[in-house]
Scaffold this motif. Structure first.
Motif, PDB file in Angstrom:
ATOM      1  N   PHE A 178       0.856  -1.185   0.000  1.00 59.67           N
ATOM      2  CA  PHE A 178       0.000   0.000   0.000  1.00 59.67           C
ATOM      3  C   PHE A 178       0.886   1.228   0.000  1.00 59.67           C
ATOM      4  CE2 PHE A 178      -4.121  -1.948   0.383  1.00 59.67           C
ATOM      5  CZ  PHE A 178      -4.901  -1.000  -0.256  1.00 59.67           C
ATOM      6  N   ASP A 179       1.614   1.399  -1.098  1.00 57.87           N
ATOM      7  CA  ASP A 179       2.563   2.496  -1.206  1.00 57.87           C
ATOM      8  C   ASP A 179       1.867   3.837  -1.346  1.00 57.87           C
ATOM      9  OD1 ASP A 179       4.403   0.537  -1.093  1.00 57.87           O
ATOM     10  OD2 ASP A 179       5.188   0.787  -3.112  1.00 57.87           O
ATOM     11  N   HIS A 180       0.668   3.811  -1.881  1.00 58.48           N
ATOM     12  CA  HIS A 180      -0.061   5.060  -2.094  1.00 58.48           C
ATOM     13  C   HIS A 180      -1.527   4.755  -2.352  1.00 58.48           C
ATOM     14  CE1 HIS A 180       0.556   9.324  -2.195  1.00 58.48           C
ATOM     15  NE2 HIS A 180       1.863   9.140  -2.275  1.00 58.48           N
ATOM     16  N   GLU A 181      -2.284   5.787  -2.763  1.00 58.50           N
ATOM     17  CA  GLU A 181      -3.687   5.534  -3.070  1.00 58.50           C
ATOM     18  C   GLU A 181      -3.820   4.626  -4.287  1.00 58.50           C
ATOM     19  OE1 GLU A 181      -3.753  10.028  -1.764  1.00 58.50           O
ATOM     20  OE2 GLU A 181      -2.552   8.833  -3.164  1.00 58.50           O
ATOM     21  N   LYS A 182      -2.958   4.845  -5.264  1.00 60.61           N
ATOM     22  CA  LYS A 182      -2.929   3.973  -6.431  1.00 60.61           C
ATOM     23  C   LYS A 182      -1.539   4.053  -7.042  1.00 60.61           C
ATOM     24  CE  LYS A 182      -5.841   2.491 -10.309  1.00 60.61           C
ATOM     25  NZ  LYS A 182      -7.017   2.791 -11.154  1.00 60.61           N
ATOM     26  N   TRP A 183      -1.057   2.922  -7.526  1.00 64.82           N
ATOM     27  CA  TRP A 183       0.310   2.836  -8.042  1.00 64.82           C
ATOM     28  C   TRP A 183       0.418   1.581  -8.892  1.00 64.82           C
ATOM     29  CZ3 TRP A 183      -1.590   1.051  -3.640  1.00 64.82           C
ATOM     30  CH2 TRP A 183      -1.304  -0.273  -3.309  1.00 64.82           C
ATOM     31  N   ILE A 184       1.521   1.445  -9.584  1.00 60.61           N
ATOM     32  CA  ILE A 184       1.809   0.218 -10.324  1.00 60.61           C
ATOM     33  C   ILE A 184       3.314  -0.036 -10.248  1.00 60.61           C
ATOM     34  CG2 ILE A 184       2.052   1.442 -12.533  1.00 60.61           C
ATOM     35  CD1 ILE A 184       0.846  -1.072 -13.882  1.00 60.61           C
ATOM     36  N   LYS A 185       3.683  -1.294 -10.072  1.00 56.81           N
ATOM     37  CA  LYS A 185       5.093  -1.666 -10.046  1.00 56.81           C
ATOM     38  C   LYS A 185       5.428  -2.484 -11.291  1.00 56.81           C
ATOM     39  CE  LYS A 185       5.994  -1.272  -5.134  1.00 56.81           C
ATOM     40  NZ  LYS A 185       6.421  -1.904  -3.873  1.00 56.81           N
ATOM     41  N   ILE A 186       6.673  -2.337 -11.714  1.00 55.19           N
ATOM     42  CA  ILE A 186       7.164  -3.018 -12.913  1.00 55.19           C
ATOM     43  C   ILE A 186       8.417  -3.787 -12.518  1.00 55.19           C
ATOM     44  CG2 ILE A 186       7.989  -2.730 -15.274  1.00 55.19           C
ATOM     45  CD1 ILE A 186       6.509   0.029 -15.227  1.00 55.19           C
ATOM     46  N   PHE A 187       8.361  -5.118 -12.670  1.00 57.81           N
ATOM     47  CA  PHE A 187       9.491  -5.982 -12.323  1.00 57.81           C
ATOM     48  C   PHE A 187      10.132  -6.493 -13.615  1.00 57.81           C
ATOM     49  CE2 PHE A 187       6.240  -6.487  -8.991  1.00 57.81           C
ATOM     50  CZ  PHE A 187       6.955  -6.068  -7.871  1.00 57.81           C
ATOM     51  N   ILE A 188      11.430  -6.307 -13.735  1.00 55.74           N
ATOM     52  CA  ILE A 188      12.141  -6.753 -14.928  1.00 55.74           C
ATOM     53  C   ILE A 188      13.195  -7.767 -14.520  1.00 55.74           C
ATOM     54  CG2 ILE A 188      13.551  -6.046 -16.894  1.00 55.74           C
ATOM     55  CD1 ILE A 188      12.276  -3.247 -16.610  1.00 55.74           C
ATOM     56  N   TYR A 189      13.077  -8.983 -15.064  1.00 59.99           N
ATOM     57  CA  TYR A 189      14.055 -10.033 -14.779  1.00 59.99           C
ATOM     58  C   TYR A 189      15.336  -9.739 -15.563  1.00 59.99           C
ATOM     59  CZ  TYR A 189      10.410 -13.070 -12.687  1.00 59.99           C
ATOM     60  OH  TYR A 189       9.437 -13.614 -11.881  1.00 59.99           O
ATOM     61  N   LEU A 190      16.432  -9.542 -14.835  1.00 60.11           N
ATOM     62  CA  LEU A 190      17.709  -9.246 -15.479  1.00 60.11           C
ATOM     63  C   LEU A 190      18.540 -10.491 -15.728  1.00 60.11           C
ATOM     64  CD1 LEU A 190      18.644  -5.999 -13.513  1.00 60.11           C
ATOM     65  CD2 LEU A 190      17.519  -6.195 -15.742  1.00 60.11           C
ATOM     66  N   ASN A 191      18.101 -11.624 -15.199  1.00 57.85           N
ATOM     67  CA  ASN A 191      18.700 -12.922 -15.532  1.00 57.85           C
ATOM     68  C   ASN A 191      17.578 -13.949 -15.624  1.00 57.85           C
ATOM     69  OD1 ASN A 191      18.730 -12.579 -12.466  1.00 57.85           O
ATOM     70  ND2 ASN A 191      19.215 -14.765 -12.603  1.00 57.85           N
ATOM     71  N   ASP A 192      17.871 -15.104 -16.183  1.00 59.51           N
ATOM     72  CA  ASP A 192      16.855 -16.151 -16.312  1.00 59.51           C
ATOM     73  C   ASP A 192      16.375 -16.576 -14.925  1.00 59.51           C
ATOM     74  OD1 ASP A 192      17.392 -16.003 -19.000  1.00 59.51           O
ATOM     75  OD2 ASP A 192      18.485 -17.911 -19.106  1.00 59.51           O
ATOM     76  N   ILE A 193      15.054 -16.697 -14.771  1.00 62.10           N
ATOM     77  CA  ILE A 193      14.464 -17.072 -13.484  1.00 62.10           C
ATOM     78  C   ILE A 193      13.695 -18.377 -13.640  1.00 62.10           C
ATOM     79  CG2 ILE A 193      12.943 -16.388 -11.602  1.00 62.10           C
ATOM     80  CD1 ILE A 193      15.411 -14.618 -11.862  1.00 62.10           C
ATOM     81  N   SER A 194      14.140 -19.397 -12.920  1.00 57.59           N
ATOM     82  CA  SER A 194      13.463 -20.694 -12.902  1.00 57.59           C
ATOM     83  C   SER A 194      12.804 -20.872 -11.541  1.00 57.59           C
ATOM     84  CB  SER A 194      14.475 -21.816 -13.143  1.00 57.59           C
ATOM     85  OG  SER A 194      15.330 -21.936 -12.007  1.00 57.59           O
ATOM     86  N   ASN A 195      12.239 -22.049 -11.314  1.00 59.77           N
ATOM     87  CA  ASN A 195      11.630 -22.326 -10.009  1.00 59.77           C
ATOM     88  C   ASN A 195      12.666 -22.386  -8.887  1.00 59.77           C
ATOM     89  OD1 ASN A 195       8.846 -22.516 -10.719  1.00 59.77           O
ATOM     90  ND2 ASN A 195       9.230 -24.520 -11.642  1.00 59.77           N
TER      91      ASN A 195
END
Length: 311
Positions: A178-195
């Protein structure tokens, strides 16, 4: 219950304190209103901000993000809570190579994050990302008002022993932001992500659902499984360049790294300047690119949180 009076009081107080929002936000009054209105307040506030400040028509540039079916993207963000696409993996190689040179802080023995978000934004390729016209359009459409760049963060997760306290601090237990009333986050994988090396997880649709008697804080996997369909619990593996636009009002978490490491660039846009505890009052930028200077001049509202430092 009708909370119209509470919302009216909130908006009046906001306008009264508009020149001192840091003081206004110190007690995070928006969080309880959001919960009590089943998140309707979030949309009311973004509508209020749109009417006050309008919208931008962003110039088309050489888009890093190729997706431009904005109506479908916005539908996904509002129903599922996330939209996934990708960017050029070679760009991630360049960004990660430059991020290796910045100062990092040990959040816990298994997670590090950048000490200074300005160091992250000083990377020209990241400036190109936050001035990408498709990215900005996706963000503005979702927020439904002019966006403000409020976070340029970098997380690195590694292997190691863990416990509940470490998982909590690493944001590796399900939680709502709950960073603010409304917001959006963007996650960028900088390396390969497996389980095995820490995929990001999100509970589809949870951004629009409050559980009866839900308490604020971290939640165990068992609690999530009891309250949501198992098919809606998504863990996002992907190649470097995977980019996740997400309404982190929904339940989400990182997962513990079992082998190798996880490198994630995290951007955030909100409808007001960021005054969350633990974040700086501005992002200092020492080396603005020509594109950033152009966008900063044309769309100053978006970059009002960025302070260009003149040496």
């Amino acid at each position: 219950m009708n909370y119209q009076n509470n919302i009216t009081d909130y908006l009046n107080s906001y306008l009264k304190n508009i020149n001192n929002l840091e003081k206004f936000y110190i007690n995070k009054p928006y969080r309880s209103l959001a919960f009590r209105t089943n998140f309707k307040f979030c949309d009311i506030m973004s509508d209020f901000m749109r009417k006050k400040y309008g919208l931008y028509n962003f110039d088309i540039n050489n888009e890093i993000i190729k997706d431009n079916n904005f109506e479908n993207i916005n539908h996904e963000l509002n129903t599922s809570g996330y939209f996934i696409t990708n960017i050029d993996p070679s760009l991630c190689d360049t960004i990660l190579d430059k991020l290796k040179k910045i100062k990092m802080e040990n959040r816990t023995p298994t997670t590090l994050w950048c000490e200074d978000m300005g160091e992250v934004l000083n990377i020209a390729e990241i400036q190109n990302l936050v001035t990408d016209s498709n990215l900005l359009t996706i963000v503005q459409n979702f927020l439904n008002c002019k966006p403000i760049l409020s976070q340029t963060n970098y997380w690195k997760s590694i292997t190691g022993k863990t416990n509940d306290a470490i998982l909590n601090k690493n944001a590796q237990k399900f939680h709502r932001d709950f960073d603010h009333e409304k917001w959006i986050k963007i996650f960028i994988y900088l390396n390969d992500i497996s389980n095995d090396n820490g995929p990001h997880c999100f509970v589809k649709g949870s951004q629009n659902k409050i559980i009866p008697n839900e308490k604020w804080g971290r939640q165990d996997d068992s609690w999530i499984s009891q309250n949501f369909n198992k098919d809606d619990i998504k863990c996002f593996t992907g190649k470097k360049g995977t980019i996740i636009f997400e309404n982190t009002r929904g339940f989400h978490k990182g997962t513990h790294v079992l082998e190798k490491e996880r490198n994630i660039l995290q951007l955030e846009f909100s409808i007001n300047k960021q005054y969350a505890s633990g974040y700086p009052k501005c992002i200092n930028l020492k080396n603005p690119s020509e594109q950033f200077k152009k966008y900063n001049k044309k769309y100053p509202y978006v970059y009002q949180y960025v302070n260009i430092v003149n040496d």
